[in-house]
Structures are given as structure tokens and as C-alpha cells.
Design an enzyme around this catalytic site. Structure first.
Site, short mmCIF file in Angstrom:
data_model
loop_
_atom_site.label_atom_id
_atom_site.label_comp_id
_atom_site.label_asym_id
_atom_site.label_seq_id
_atom_site.Cartn_x
_atom_site.Cartn_y
_atom_site.Cartn_z
CG ASP A 480 2.78 -7.09 5.48
OD1 ASP A 480 2.27 -6.85 6.60
OD2 ASP A 480 2.32 -7.95 4.71
NE ARG A 484 -1.67 -8.22 2.34
CZ ARG A 484 -0.96 -7.84 1.29
NH1 ARG A 484 -1.52 -7.22 0.27
NH2 ARG A 484 0.34 -8.10 1.25
CG ASP A 485 -6.24 -11.69 5.85
OD1 ASP A 485 -5.60 -11.13 4.94
OD2 ASP A 485 -6.81 -12.78 5.70
CD GLU A 486 0.65 -10.63 4.28
OE1 GLU A 486 -0.23 -10.47 3.44
OE2 GLU A 486 1.78 -11.07 4.00
CG ASP A 493 8.16 -5.99 3.09
OD1 ASP A 493 8.64 -7.11 2.88
OD2 ASP A 493 7.00 -5.70 2.78
CD1 TRP A 550 10.84 -11.19 3.73
CD2 TRP A 550 12.04 -11.16 1.84
NE1 TRP A 550 10.12 -10.51 2.77
CE2 TRP A 550 10.82 -10.48 1.62
CE3 TRP A 550 12.94 -11.25 0.80
CZ2 TRP A 550 10.50 -9.90 0.38
CZ3 TRP A 550 12.62 -10.69 -0.43
CH2 TRP A 550 11.43 -10.02 -0.63
CD GLU A 770 1.36 -5.86 -1.54
OE1 GLU A 770 0.14 -5.67 -1.66
OE2 GLU A 770 1.85 -6.88 -1.01
CG HIS A 791 3.18 -3.19 1.22
ND1 HIS A 791 1.93 -3.58 1.65
CD2 HIS A 791 3.92 -4.33 1.18
CE1 HIS A 791 1.94 -4.89 1.86
NE2 HIS A 791 3.14 -5.36 1.60
C1 BGC Z 1 3.88 -9.12 2.08
C2 BGC Z 1 5.20 -8.56 1.63
C3 BGC Z 1 6.23 -9.57 1.96
C4 BGC Z 1 5.93 -10.74 1.08
C5 BGC Z 1 6.93 -11.81 1.02
C6 BGC Z 1 3.62 -10.33 1.26
O1 BGC Z 1 2.41 -10.89 1.51
O2 BGC Z 1 2.88 -8.20 2.06
O3 BGC Z 1 5.41 -7.26 1.83
O4 BGC Z 1 7.54 -9.17 1.95
O5 BGC Z 1 4.64 -11.24 1.30
O6 BGC Z 1 7.05 -12.06 -0.27
#
Ligand code: BGC
Length: 919
Positions: A480, A484-486, A493, A550, A770, A791
């Protein structure tokens, strides 16, 4: 004349160590002449290059096969075994039956096909023991052990013919042989659901070995396997211990083989220079801790310990068959500032994913003094680095200089998303030069296949920004965001951006790998995870699953891979998984409205994510943008069921085809009954609902004009501005064009008013944000918890750019661009557009100009394909090709003339059209 070029096996050029028993072979035909076709081919596969040079295929001679197929030809020779090396070439016959020359020789080699082929042992540091092991996984990890160095010395008594290494790790590794780095992979092995499969890499190291003493060195780190990963997952998701496995097969001239494997004879040193490495936190490198010559012959390792051999690991090792993560670009900073004395901010001028290398020497920094590099995407108003949006990710690299001579440092086992780098720790009074640092862009090295340029420089910048956002989010999975911490493979996406990504890069191998991750993350009952791999799946917290839009990615992407690459294999492999998902949703929602099992909780059913209702900007409507979640979900349910039916048809599963087509129709019926009023109003009455109903073809014919009317009405409510979210923006743009409102679509695309793509660019964006309002000068940043500047979801407009502006469109009835559509639809203030897409059949190119009421169009159609071309014109008599009346050009077949569009069918070649536009 035609010539076969660009030979590939399983989508890869000369791949080493694949583990497909019947690899699919492909080539592209080269010719500039018109109307070139392939009528037959012959493939030779041999165990040595010499045999092949003498036109002998001891493994396979396909003989002359009458066929126009150039892709996915299944190897059908001698059964392939572990470690076999196969050389191949192909020749083809053209439409008149003339043979081409043989192609250049290509090759592939086989990996280790069976678990028993692995003689090597898993080795590493001693096992870590934790009291509350399961619980510890929830916590972010801050105390990280230094990266251990592993070492093995061995002797070679004679010259070798070939040496191949099979290697991987739990965690990540870098491999060295006699002091030289092996391969150019970064962050290997890449991210998979490690409990289900771990990729190994194969390298040819023949040229790195020497007679006498040789030394193998390896450095290990946590990576995705142990390190901080995901949004809530924490660390140590898949395991606690860094492990390494290595098997080198040496072949001598007389055919004898010898193996060097990881085992208890290897040595380990736990106090190496990489003091900490983590994807989120960054890396600390202390040059004073280096062990000079550790990976070279002659080093005394008597003080090193023996490695621990771990017999407990049962890993499913599979070959890596997607392009590795590599450094793909280097970027020089464009400026430096010093907002606070001694704090230097370097601006790369481009938001990237990767790291920086830095050149240090005694005149700019003191020995032992940590030089700290902090990374961020934006600056605060006072010119200092903005890092709040990184959340837990510290994104900080530290280099401790040993003070010797000038040296270059870079991290090894981390990456950051950034445009700005804050450098501190330099000697007092030093003003660093601009070339102190260089940005290294790191991504999965999928080949670039698209280009776009137009008369509008901001639009060109938008295309560049989309491509950059793709690059920055391609790290063995489509993430995504990179900062960041993700950094998760969020599927919503990815599905909306998928066609854009395919136009930009050759994503076939990448998605083949990621679709496996998606299947690995699927739950037993058929529900899909919302991202893949899913670090939380094993933890028992399953809060992210089956979210509409998703989960549907698992239908949309394989279908697009099939459509673009004519890859039936992907459909075959994926079909049961997709069917299980649809059956599950159906089973839980017998009334055919997808409401149950639509996301785990209401919160994790994201709907049309980040639509206008999430915008916090003065003067922008607070409400009225969000599509009701049941409308959103049911639309996807209908669409995914239709895709499943189409998959079934492509696979000749006709009963399934009937069943799921029927089911899709019924879902559509339920959708209309529940959400659509007799005069065509749809529940929610938003831009997005009408866009969706049209895009997913959910309305009866008579209500479609109504839907477009209401869509325009919904746009007017927003003063002709966007209020659409991640999933509905592209559909709305495509439907506006389709239904005769191309001018509206162009004005949304080219508008600089907030919210828009050009607005981001006006604020200096070099990647896609984003949120539409990630940053607004008058207000500043959006939520610090969720504001990324990198994003790709809103970059899905790239598909519209290729399909509408350039006009390149695949044809569902002849997948893989065997036949395709070129339908440029100029609009707005554009006077020129040009670009290309390199399909699996070769390069399709389009260039058009509007010149004083004339439309000029140059197209390139690759050999062995045909295209239907749409040319805007006042009359078909007003169209010429290469300055001749078009009727006189023998290759061109006139199809129709309607609504000022002349349609022609063309075989391969280069064509230059000119037409007089209607007054
Ligand atoms: C992400 C998104 C993702 C979403 C789900 C977010 O934290 O960055 O791109 O699709 O969460 O809602």
C-alpha cells in the site's frame, strides 16, 4: 521477414533454478514489414550449447508445428530433472511459408525439485528462548541482535566447469564468495507466507571460484520473517531464529560433481558491523566492528564459534520465479538546506523507496561519530523533516565511521519511503557537498513496458508519478505504501491499480507469485484475506478478511493476467480457490445481497475507501460521497461471480460457466430489486454508485442513460469535482467517456482544483497521495495516523490514460493482444499524445496529433497480431494512410463508419493515418 527474439521461459529471460516441470516457452517476432504472421515454429532444446549450434535438440525437437502461437508453448521433451541445464532456440515460418533464421540461444536451468535434493542443513546462531513466545509476537521489536556473519572455507584442487548455488534464509541474507557479493538481489528471500513456502535463489558462481582456498560468507538479518511487519502484527510472526541454508554444486570438466553445503563445519561470528537491521526501524552499521577479510581466504576464524544446526525446520522450499528486488535507479539530491545548525536536509526531488549511500571521509566526520540519516516524505513549514506519518517506523540509518580512508556506506536489510533525508553528526562547521548522499531506488525489477507523453506537461508528470508510485510499492508484493509501519499487500488497492500496473511494467511473473501468496492467505472456508501475505492469519486475529473489493482482488487480478498475457495456467491454478470464495459468499448470503461475511467487522469492510466523505477541507461537502456498503459489496459480488463464470468458460468448464453466469444474473436481479428504484435512482445516489452500476453492468439497458444522467447530477452537487474513493474513481472516469461525456472526464483529469490529480502535482507531488487531501497548504497534513504520499490506488487513472488517451485496449475474445483495439479519444486541450505498450506479442505504439482540424495517427502493430483502429473523421473519404486514400491500401480492411468514427482492421506493420475532423 520475421525473426524470433526475446526468448523467455516462464516469463523470465534465461532463468536459473526454476521448478516447473513443463516450462512454458515464449518469444516475440520482429519485423517492420506489414502483414507479418507466423504460420509454424520449431523449437530445439538441448543439454549443451554446442549441440544446439549444430541444430540438435537432444532434449526436445518439437519438429515443425503448424501454429501461430508464440507464447506459452509447453515444453514436451525429455522429463526434466533437478539441476538440468537446458539451452533452446526457435525458428518460425512466416505467412508465406518461408523459414526464419534460428533465434539466438536462450537457456533455463532447473532448481532442486525434491526436498531430498537438499543435502544442506539449516544453520544459524543458537536458538532463542522466550517465556511468553506467542504473546511476544504482538509487540514491536526494538532490541534487535547484530547481524551474524557465517563463514565456510574450502579447497578446490582443480579447475571447475560450473558452480551453482542454491540458497535461502529464514530472515534475509547477503551472500559473498571470496570477498565478492553473489548476485544483486536485495532483501532475499522475498516475502511469502513463510509457513507455507520459502523461495530459494539460484546463482551461477562459476566465475567467483578459484583453485586453492575459497571462502563463502553470509550475513543474516530479520527481514519480514522475524522483523517488524504489518500494521498490528508486531514482530516474530513466522519465527524467532535467523536461519540459513546453502548448497553449492560444483561440476568438473569430466562430469564429476562435488557439493559444498551448510552444516556444522561452518563458523559464526555474532558481533558483526550491522548492529541492527529492520525494515521499519532502519539499520545501524558500525564500521569499527568489521572483521576485515572475513569472507576471503586466509582469515583466521579460530575465535569464531561453530554454527548451530537446526534440525527442527520443515520448510517448503520453492524456486523464486519472479524478478528479484534490485537497485533499479540511483538519484542525486537536487538541494540541501540547514533548517537548524548542523542539521542538513537533502532533497532528492523524488519520493522513492529504497535507501541512501553516503560517502564519508575524515574531513567531514570524526571516527566513532554516528552519522544519522532520517528519512521522510515531506518537510514541516519550518523546513525540518516531517515524520509523524511514519508512525512506528523510525526509518533511521546510522553509520559509524571508522576513520580510515574515504568510504561509501549503505544499509543492507531495510528500506524506506522518502524524498528528504536529514543528515546529522557531521563535524562542526562542515557544509556537506550535494553528492554526500545518493538515493538508491529499490524495487522488484519487473521490466518497464509502457510509456506516455503528451502536449500537457502536468499530465506527463502525472504519468511519471503513477509509475514512480508503482516502483515505490513493488517489493515482491504490491504494498500500500513504502514509508509507514504498514507496507502490506492490501488487495483492494492492488486490484484497482492492476491494469495500470500491467500497462507500465511486465507484471506477469510478479502477479503469478503474488497470487500464490493470496491463495496461501485464504482461509479454509474460502474467505480471502484483505492483504497477502497475511501476518495476522497465524496469530488467530483474523480481523482483516473478506472485505468486499479487497477479497475480490483474487478474482480480478488472475482475470487481468489472463486477459493481458493469455495465461490459462494462472486460471487453472487459481480456479478452485476463486470458486471456493464465491461459494462461501453465496452460502452466507442466500438473498444474494452481500452483507454477511463482508469484512470481519463493520469496521473492516472498507467500502469505497477514502472517498469524499473523508476529505477534511473547508468548503468541500462533508457528506454525500460514500457509497452504501451493501451496494458496494453486492456490486462486487455480481462482478466477481461473472469473472468466475468467464474463467470457467476459458477453462472449458461449461457446467460451471452456466451455473455462475446464472448466479451472476440473479445477483444482478437482487441488486436491482433492492437498490434501484423504477426510475433508476440507486441507493446512496452518489457519483460512485452510478459509476459502479454502469461499470459492473448491473442495470437494465433502459436505465443506463438515467444512471449517467444521475451521475452528472451527482457531479454537479460537487461543483463538477470528484467525490469518489479508491475503487470508484477509475470506473467513473471510464464510464463518463463511454457514455459520451469524455469532455467531463478530461476536465476532471486536467483540473487543478481540489480534489484532483493535478492539485497534488501543484503541491509538489512526485508520487500519488493516499488521500485527495493528504496535504493542503492552508490546513497542513491530514490525519497523522494515515497520511501517505505514496499510495497507488488513485493512480489507477493510469489505465484511463492508456485506454482513452492513447486508446490501447485488450480484446477479451483474443487475450494477450493477439487482436486489440486502438481507439484514441482526444479531448481537453491536448494536441498530442504518444506512447507504447510492449505486449507479449511485441510493441504496440500510438502517436497522435491534432493539427488544424486534422487528426494524424501513427500506430505500430506487432507481427502476428491484428488491430481494430478507430479514427475520428468527418467521412471515411477523408482518411488517408501514408498519404494515399485509405481505400487504396491493400492491407487495410474497412469495417464501419458511425458517429464520425471510421473503423479499420489492420494486420501488423507501421501505419500513418491522417483524417479531416468533422466541423
Ligand atoms: C491502507 C490502504 C488499505 C486500507 C484498507 C490502509 O491502512 O494503507 O491502502 O487498502 O488500509 O482500508
Amino acid at each position: 521477414m520475421i525473426k524470433p527474439i526475446y526468448l523467455r521461459s516462464e516469463y523470465l529471460v534465461n532463468p536459473l533454478g526454476i521448478d516447473v516441470l513443463e516450462p512454458r516457452l515464449s518469444w516475440v517476432l520482429e519485423s517492420e514489414e506489414r502483414n507479418q504472421k507466423q504460420s509454424a515454429y520449431q523449437i530445439l532444446v538441448a543439454s549443451s550449447e554446442n549441440l544446439l549450434k549444430n541444430d540438435r535438440g537432444d532434449l526436445w525437437d518439437s519438429k515443425k508445428v503448424d501454429s501461430d502461437q508464440t507464447n506459452h508453448i509447453i515444453y514436451a521433451g525429455t522429463p526434466l530433472k533437478s539441476q538440468m541445464v537446458c539451452f533452446w532456440k526457435v525458428r518460425v515460418w512466416d505467412g508465406d511459408g518461408n523459414p526464419s533464421e534460428w533465434s539466438d540461444i536462450a537457456m533455463w536451468s532447473m532448481g532442486l525439485l525434491s526436498p531430498t535434493d537438499w543435502k544442506a542443513k539449516w544453520i544459524g546462531p543458537p536458538k532463542k528462548r522466550f517465556l511468553f513466545r506467542r504473546l511476544r509476537r504482538f509487540f514491536r521489536k526494538k532490541n534487535i541482535d547484530p547481524s551474524p556473519l557465517l563463514r565456510k572455507s574450502f579447497n578446490l584442487k582443480e579447475k571447475i566447469k560450473r558452480a551453482i548455488v542454491f540458497v535461502t534464509a529464514l530472515g534475509e541474507y547477503e551472500l559473498y564468495l571470496n570477498g565478492k557479493r553473489v548476485g544483486d538481489h536485495i532483501l532475499a528471500p522475498e516475502w511469502t507466507d513463510y509457513h507455507k513456502r520459502i523461495q530459494y535463489q539460484t546463482y551461477d558462481v562459476t566465475n567467483l571460484l578459484q583453485e586453492g582456498e575459497n571462502v563463502i560468507g553470509a550475513v543474516l538479518a530479520d527481514g519480514w520473517y522475524i522483523g517488524n511487519t504489518g500494521i498490528i502484527a508486531g514482530s516474530r510472526i513466522w519465527g524467532n531464529d535467523r536461519r540459513f541454508i546453502f548448497q553449492m554444486v560444483i561440476e568438473y570438466a569430466d562430469g564429476r560433481r562435488e557439493e559444498i553445503i551448510s552444516d556444522n563445519t561452518w563458523k559464526i561470528y555474532k558481533d558483526g558491523p550491522i548492529r541492527r537491521a529492520d525494515h521499519y526501524l532502519g539499520e545501524i552499521y558500525d564500521a569499527r566492528k568489521e572483521q576485515p577479510g572475513w569472507d576471503m581466504p586466509g582469515f583466521d576464524d579460530s575465535a569464531w564459534q561453530s554454527v548451530t544446526v537446526d534440525e527442527t525446520i520443515r520448510a517448503n522450499l520453492v524456486a523464486q520465479m519472479n524478478e528479484p528486488i534490485r537497485i533499479v535507479h540511483e538519484i542525486k539530491p537536487i538541494s540541501i538546506s540547514e533548517p537548524v545548525p548542523g542539521v542538513f536536509i537533502f532533497n532528492l526531488g523524488q519520493n522513492i523507496a529504497g535507501w541512501c549511500k553516503i560517502r564519508l571521509n575524515p574531513s567531514i566526520c570524526d571516527p566513532g561519530q554516528p552519522i544519522k540519516l532520517r528519512h521522510g516524505e515531506m518537510l514541516k513549514p519550518d523546513g525540518t523533516l516531517y515524520t509523524k506519518n511514519l508512525r512506528f517506523a523510525k526509518a533511521t540509518d546510522v553509520f559509524i565511521y571508522d576513520g580510515s580512508e574515504e568510504r561509501e556506506f549503505h544499509p543492507h536489510f531495510t528500506y524506506h519511503g522518502f524524498q528528504y533525508v536529514e543528515v546529522t553528526g557531521l563535524k562542526e562547521g562542515v557544509k556537506p557537498p550535494l553528492d554526500l548522499i545518493t538515493g538508491c531506488v529499490i524495487c522488484s525489477d519487473a521490466p518497464l513496458v509502457g510509456s506516455f507523453e503528451s502536449s500537457d506537461s502536468t499530465l506527463n508528470k502525472l504519468w511519471q508519478n503513477i509509475l514512480w508510485t508503482q516502483r515505490d510499492n513493488l517489493h515482491s508484493i504490491p504494498t500500500d505504501c513504502p514509508q509507514r509501519d504498514e507496507r502490506l499487500g492490501w488487495m483492494g488497492d492492488a486490484q484497482i491499480f492492476c491494469q495500470t500496473s500491467i500497462f507500465n511494467m511486465d507484471m506477469a511473473a510478479f502477479y503469478t507469485k503474488w497470487l500464490q501468496d493470496i491463495r496461501d492467505a485464504q482461509f479454509h472456508d474460502g474467505q480471502y484475506s484483505d492483504y497477502a501475505p497475511n501476518p495476522t492469519r497465524k496469530l488467530g486475529i483474523t480481523w482483516t478478511k473478506n472485505a468486499p473489493g479487497w477479497a475480490d482482488c483474487a478474482l480480478i487480478i488472475p482475470w487481468l493476467v489472463y486477459l493481458n498475457y493469455n495465461d490459462k495456467q494462472i486460471l487453472r491454478t487459481h480456479y478452485c480457490s476463486a470458486k471456493k470464495f464465491i461459494d462461501h459468499v453465496h452460502h452466507k448470503n442466500r438473498n444474494l445481497l452481500w452483507k454477511k461475511h463482508a469484512g470481519f467487522l463493520f469496521l473492516t469492510s472498507y467500502g469505497d475507501w477514502l472517498n469524499g466523505d473523508k476529505i477534511k477541507v473547508e468548503g468541500y461537502p462533508k457528506k454525500g460521497a460514500a457509497m452504501p456498503k451493501d451496494v458496494f459489496a453486492t456490486a462486487y459480488f455480481a462482478n466477481s461471480t461473472r469473472i468466475l463464470a468467464k474463467m470457467a468458460k476459458a477453462l472449458a468448464l461449461y457446467d460451471d460457466y452456466k451455473y455462475y453466469s446464472n448466479l451472476a444474473e440473479k445477483i444482478q436481479g437482487a441488486f436491482i430489486k433492492k437498490f434501484v428504484t423504477p426510475d433508476g435512482r440507486i441507493k446512496g445516489n452518489t457519483q460512485s454508485t452510478y459509476a459502479f452500476a454502469l461499470y459492473f453492468n448491473l442495470l437494465p439497458e433502459e436505465l443506463k442513460p438515467k444512471a449517467i444522467e444521475y451521475l452528472l447530477e451527482a457531479l454537479k452537487k460537487y461543483d463538477m469535482r470528484l467525490s469518489t474513493g479508491f475503487c470508484s474513481t477509475l470506473p467513473m472516469m471510464l464510464e463518463l467517456t463511454k457514455w459520451g461525456y469524455n469532455d467531463v472526464a478530461y476536465s476532471l483529469l486536467l483540473s487543478k482544483r481540489f480534489p484532483s490529480w493535478f492539485y497534488m502535482i501543484e503541491q509538489g507531488a512526485t508520487t500519488i497521495w493516499e488521500r485527495w487531501d493528504s496535504y493542503i497548504p492552508e490546513r497542513g497534513f491530514q490525519s497523522k495516523l494515515m497520511t501517505s504520499f505514496n499510495h497507488f490506488a488513485f493512480g489507477s487513472i493510469g489505465e484511463w490514460i492508456y485506454r482513452i488517451i492513447l486508446g490501447i485496449n485488450p480484446d477479451e475474445t483474443q487475450p494477450g493482444y493477439k487482436h486489440f483495439l486502438i481507439k484514441p479519444q482526444p479531448g481537453g486541450s491536448l494536441t498530442l499524445a504518444k506512447g507504447h505498450y510492449i505486449s507479449i506479442h511485441g510493441k504496440i505504439a500510438v502517436e497522435w496529433h491534432l493539427k488544424e482540424k486534422r487528426f494524424e495517427l501513427k500506430v505500430i502493430i506487432p507481427p502476428n497480431t491484428t488491430a481494430t483502429v478507430h479514427i475520428p473523421a468527418g467521412s471515411p473519404d477523408d482518411v488517408t494512410e501514408s498519404d494515399k486514400p485509405i481505400q487504396e491500401v491493400k492491407e487495410i480492411e474497412f469495417l464501419s463508419f458511425n458517429d464520425n468514427i471510421a473503423q479499420y482492421r489492420l494486420p501488423s506493420g507501421i501505419y500513418v493515418f491522417s483524417s479531416k475532423l468533422p466541423i
